[in-house]
Design an enzyme around this catalytic site. Structure first.
Site, PDB file in Angstrom:
ATOM      1  N   GLY A  80      -5.784   1.612 -13.116  1.00  0.00           N
ATOM      2  CA  GLY A  80      -7.000   1.232 -12.391  1.00  0.00           C
ATOM      3  C   GLY A  80      -8.215   1.665 -13.194  1.00  0.00           C
ATOM      4  O   GLY A  80      -8.392   1.225 -14.329  1.00  0.00           O
ATOM      5  N   VAL A  81      -8.999   2.586 -12.643  1.00  0.00           N
ATOM      6  CA  VAL A  81     -10.234   2.991 -13.343  1.00  0.00           C
ATOM      7  C   VAL A  81      -9.952   3.681 -14.671  1.00  0.00           C
ATOM      8  O   VAL A  81     -10.829   3.689 -15.543  1.00  0.00           O
ATOM      9  CB  VAL A  81     -11.163   3.883 -12.473  1.00  0.00           C
ATOM     10  CG1 VAL A  81     -11.628   3.159 -11.243  1.00  0.00           C
ATOM     11  CG2 VAL A  81     -10.523   5.199 -12.104  1.00  0.00           C
ATOM     12  N   ASN A  87      -6.957  12.925 -10.467  1.00  0.00           N
ATOM     13  CA  ASN A  87      -7.689  13.391 -11.665  1.00  0.00           C
ATOM     14  C   ASN A  87      -7.483  14.896 -11.750  1.00  0.00           C
ATOM     15  O   ASN A  87      -6.966  15.509 -10.804  1.00  0.00           O
ATOM     16  CB  ASN A  87      -9.173  13.008 -11.596  1.00  0.00           C
ATOM     17  CG  ASN A  87      -9.853  13.611 -10.381  1.00  0.00           C
ATOM     18  OD1 ASN A  87      -9.977  14.827 -10.244  1.00  0.00           O
ATOM     19  ND2 ASN A  87     -10.271  12.748  -9.457  1.00  0.00           N
ATOM     20  N   SER A 121      -2.791   5.303 -14.011  1.00  0.00           N
ATOM     21  CA  SER A 121      -3.800   5.007 -15.062  1.00  0.00           C
ATOM     22  C   SER A 121      -4.197   3.539 -15.192  1.00  0.00           C
ATOM     23  O   SER A 121      -5.038   3.215 -16.042  1.00  0.00           O
ATOM     24  CB  SER A 121      -3.351   5.498 -16.461  1.00  0.00           C
ATOM     25  OG  SER A 121      -3.521   6.875 -16.589  1.00  0.00           O
ATOM     26  N   ASP A 126       0.880  -1.165   0.000  1.00  0.00           N
ATOM     27  CA  ASP A 126       0.000   0.000   0.000  1.00  0.00           C
ATOM     28  C   ASP A 126       0.921   1.219   0.000  1.00  0.00           C
ATOM     29  O   ASP A 126       1.659   1.439   0.965  1.00  0.00           O
ATOM     30  CB  ASP A 126      -0.869  -0.052   1.266  1.00  0.00           C
ATOM     31  CG  ASP A 126      -1.749   1.175   1.413  1.00  0.00           C
ATOM     32  OD1 ASP A 126      -1.582   2.162   0.664  1.00  0.00           O
ATOM     33  OD2 ASP A 126      -2.611   1.149   2.320  1.00  0.00           O
ATOM     34  N   ILE A 127       0.873   1.981  -1.062  1.00  0.00           N
ATOM     35  CA  ILE A 127       1.810   3.097  -1.224  1.00  0.00           C
ATOM     36  C   ILE A 127       1.699   4.127  -0.085  1.00  0.00           C
ATOM     37  O   ILE A 127       2.668   4.818   0.217  1.00  0.00           O
ATOM     38  CB  ILE A 127       1.619   3.756  -2.614  1.00  0.00           C
ATOM     39  CG1 ILE A 127       2.869   4.539  -3.021  1.00  0.00           C
ATOM     40  CG2 ILE A 127       0.375   4.629  -2.664  1.00  0.00           C
ATOM     41  CD1 ILE A 127       2.924   4.915  -4.490  1.00  0.00           C
ATOM     42  N   GLY A 139      -9.709   4.832  -5.507  1.00  0.00           N
ATOM     43  CA  GLY A 139      -8.421   4.190  -5.744  1.00  0.00           C
ATOM     44  C   GLY A 139      -7.303   4.725  -4.873  1.00  0.00           C
ATOM     45  O   GLY A 139      -7.486   5.033  -3.689  1.00  0.00           O
ATOM     46  N   VAL A 140      -6.128   4.855  -5.493  1.00  0.00           N
ATOM     47  CA  VAL A 140      -4.955   5.286  -4.742  1.00  0.00           C
ATOM     48  C   VAL A 140      -5.115   6.746  -4.294  1.00  0.00           C
ATOM     49  O   VAL A 140      -4.637   7.140  -3.219  1.00  0.00           O
ATOM     50  CB  VAL A 140      -3.678   5.024  -5.568  1.00  0.00           C
ATOM     51  CG1 VAL A 140      -3.518   5.966  -6.725  1.00  0.00           C
ATOM     52  CG2 VAL A 140      -2.444   5.027  -4.693  1.00  0.00           C
ATOM     53  N   ASP A 141      -5.809   7.535  -5.078  1.00  0.00           N
ATOM     54  CA  ASP A 141      -6.065   8.942  -4.746  1.00  0.00           C
ATOM     55  C   ASP A 141      -6.843   9.041  -3.424  1.00  0.00           C
ATOM     56  O   ASP A 141      -6.450   9.775  -2.497  1.00  0.00           O
ATOM     57  CB  ASP A 141      -6.870   9.547  -5.908  1.00  0.00           C
ATOM     58  CG  ASP A 141      -6.985  11.066  -5.879  1.00  0.00           C
ATOM     59  OD1 ASP A 141      -6.327  11.696  -5.024  1.00  0.00           O
ATOM     60  OD2 ASP A 141      -7.724  11.620  -6.710  1.00  0.00           O
TER      61      ASP A 141
HETATM   62  N1  AR6 Z   1      -1.284   1.554  -3.047  1.00  0.00           N
HETATM   63  C1  AR6 Z   1      -0.728   1.199  -4.231  1.00  0.00           C
HETATM   64  N2  AR6 Z   1      -1.452   1.050  -5.358  1.00  0.00           N
HETATM   65  C2  AR6 Z   1      -2.783   1.219  -5.280  1.00  0.00           C
HETATM   66  C3  AR6 Z   1      -3.446   1.580  -4.085  1.00  0.00           C
HETATM   67  C4  AR6 Z   1      -2.639   1.746  -2.928  1.00  0.00           C
HETATM   68  N3  AR6 Z   1      -3.170   2.081  -1.756  1.00  0.00           N
HETATM   69  N4  AR6 Z   1      -4.776   1.691  -4.351  1.00  0.00           N
HETATM   70  C5  AR6 Z   1      -4.942   1.397  -5.647  1.00  0.00           C
HETATM   71  N5  AR6 Z   1      -3.746   1.114  -6.212  1.00  0.00           N
HETATM   72  P1  AR6 Z   1      -6.461   4.052  -9.690  1.00  0.00           P
HETATM   73  P2  AR6 Z   1      -6.079   5.584 -12.195  1.00  0.00           P
HETATM   74  C6  AR6 Z   1      -3.436   0.763  -7.618  1.00  0.00           C
HETATM   75  O1  AR6 Z   1      -7.814   3.630 -10.130  1.00  0.00           O
HETATM   76  O2  AR6 Z   1      -6.321   4.369 -13.005  1.00  0.00           O
HETATM   77  C7  AR6 Z   1      -9.224   7.955  -8.877  1.00  0.00           C
HETATM   78  O3  AR6 Z   1     -10.556   7.998  -8.521  1.00  0.00           O
HETATM   79  C8  AR6 Z   1      -4.514   0.130  -8.452  1.00  0.00           C
HETATM   80  O4  AR6 Z   1      -4.558  -1.271  -8.248  1.00  0.00           O
HETATM   81  O5  AR6 Z   1      -6.276   4.503  -8.291  1.00  0.00           O
HETATM   82  O6  AR6 Z   1      -4.919   6.459 -12.549  1.00  0.00           O
HETATM   83  C9  AR6 Z   1      -8.668   9.329  -9.249  1.00  0.00           C
HETATM   84  O7  AR6 Z   1      -9.284  10.360  -8.509  1.00  0.00           O
HETATM   85  C10 AR6 Z   1      -4.055   0.481  -9.863  1.00  0.00           C
HETATM   86  O8  AR6 Z   1      -3.100  -0.471 -10.325  1.00  0.00           O
HETATM   87  O9  AR6 Z   1      -5.902   5.274 -10.631  1.00  0.00           O
HETATM   88  C11 AR6 Z   1      -8.972   9.427 -10.703  1.00  0.00           C
HETATM   89  O10 AR6 Z   1     -10.285   9.867 -10.924  1.00  0.00           O
HETATM   90  C12 AR6 Z   1      -3.337   1.822  -9.682  1.00  0.00           C
HETATM   91  O11 AR6 Z   1      -3.148   1.982  -8.281  1.00  0.00           O
HETATM   92  C13 AR6 Z   1      -8.837   8.009 -11.196  1.00  0.00           C
HETATM   93  O12 AR6 Z   1      -9.078   7.179 -10.061  1.00  0.00           O
HETATM   94  C14 AR6 Z   1      -4.092   3.016 -10.207  1.00  0.00           C
HETATM   95  O13 AR6 Z   1      -5.467   2.848 -10.012  1.00  0.00           O
HETATM   96  C15 AR6 Z   1      -7.440   7.717 -11.683  1.00  0.00           C
HETATM   97  O14 AR6 Z   1      -7.391   6.432 -12.227  1.00  0.00           O
END
Ligand code: AR6
Length: 175
Positions: free
Chosen positions: A124-125, A24, A122, A10-11, A32-34
């Site tokens: 994830g979602v 975003n 990028s 977990d970052i 997600g990570v944000d």
């Molecule tokens: N630690 C490490 N990696 C993680 C964690 C964590 N705690 N949580 C998720 N990931 P995403 P995006 C991974 O969807 O695709 C947000 O709502 C996850 O498995 O977080 O860039 C923003 O506000 C995936 O591999 O980011 C934007 O609206 C990676 O992080 C949108 O999502 C990225 O997934 C950005 O989408």
């Protein structure tokens, strides 16, 4: 010394100078990570993002760009926020993803940050295929490290699952 480390975790728990947020363009948080970074880091990060929006990016942070804030209650001193491409409707998703990695690393260098951790921006979602995202991440990081010696010393690629770590590892082995 091996400068690029691929881990699972977990970052938000990492003790590095800066962690990267896959944000975003609103910079107002999300899922997600944000969401995880804002939850764990507390309100000071959102406050700093609001100021950046007001002062520098009233229309939102463009895709591929990066900005830096404090890390609030995180162990990391800073958070570097970048906006990855939405894969399905971005005209140049590969170039924009490369810009994200480059601009985060340049910002780290400018702020004398020596250790930094990236999530899979990028992947994830935003729907970027993980294999090609891993190759872009690794090639961009490697060429930065080669061209900017004496700046960033350690880059962690933080996968969120064993499967994602294996994808990164395979991409690294192919370079
Ligand atoms: N630690 C490490 N990696 C993680 C964690 C964590 N705690 N949580 C998720 N990931 P995403 P995006 C991974 O969807 O695709 C947000 O709502 C996850 O498995 O977080 O860039 C923003 O506000 C995936 O591999 O980011 C934007 O609206 C990676 O992080 C949108 O999502 C990225 O997934 C950005 O989408």
């Amino acid at each position: 010394m091996e400068k690029v480390e691929i881990i699972v975790g977990d970052i938000t728990t990492l003790k590095v100078d800066a962690i990267i947020n896959a944000a975003n363009s609103s910079l107002m948080g999300g899922g997600g990570v944000d969401g995880a970074i804002h939850n764990r880091g507390g309100p000071a990060i959102l406050q700093a993002c609001k100021e950046i929006r007001k002062e520098s990016y009233p229309q939102g942070l463009p895709v591929g760009k990066a900005v830096i804030t404090q890390g609030g209650e995180l162990l990391a001193t800073y958070v570097i926020h970048t906006v990855g491409p939405i894969y399905s409707n971005d005209p140049k998703p590969e170039a924009h993803l490369k810009n994200c990695y480059e601009n985060c690393l340049e910002l780290a260098k400018k702020n004398k940050i020596t250790s930094i951790a990236f999530p899979g921006i990028s992947t994830g979602v935003y729907g970027f295929p993980k294999e090609s995202a891993a190759t872009i991440a690794l090639t961009t990081i490697n060429s930065f490290l080669k061209n900017s010696p004496g700046s960033v010393e350690k880059v962690v690629l933080c996968a969120f699952s064993k499967k994602d770590q294996e994808i990164l590892q395979r991409a690294q082995n192919k370079l």
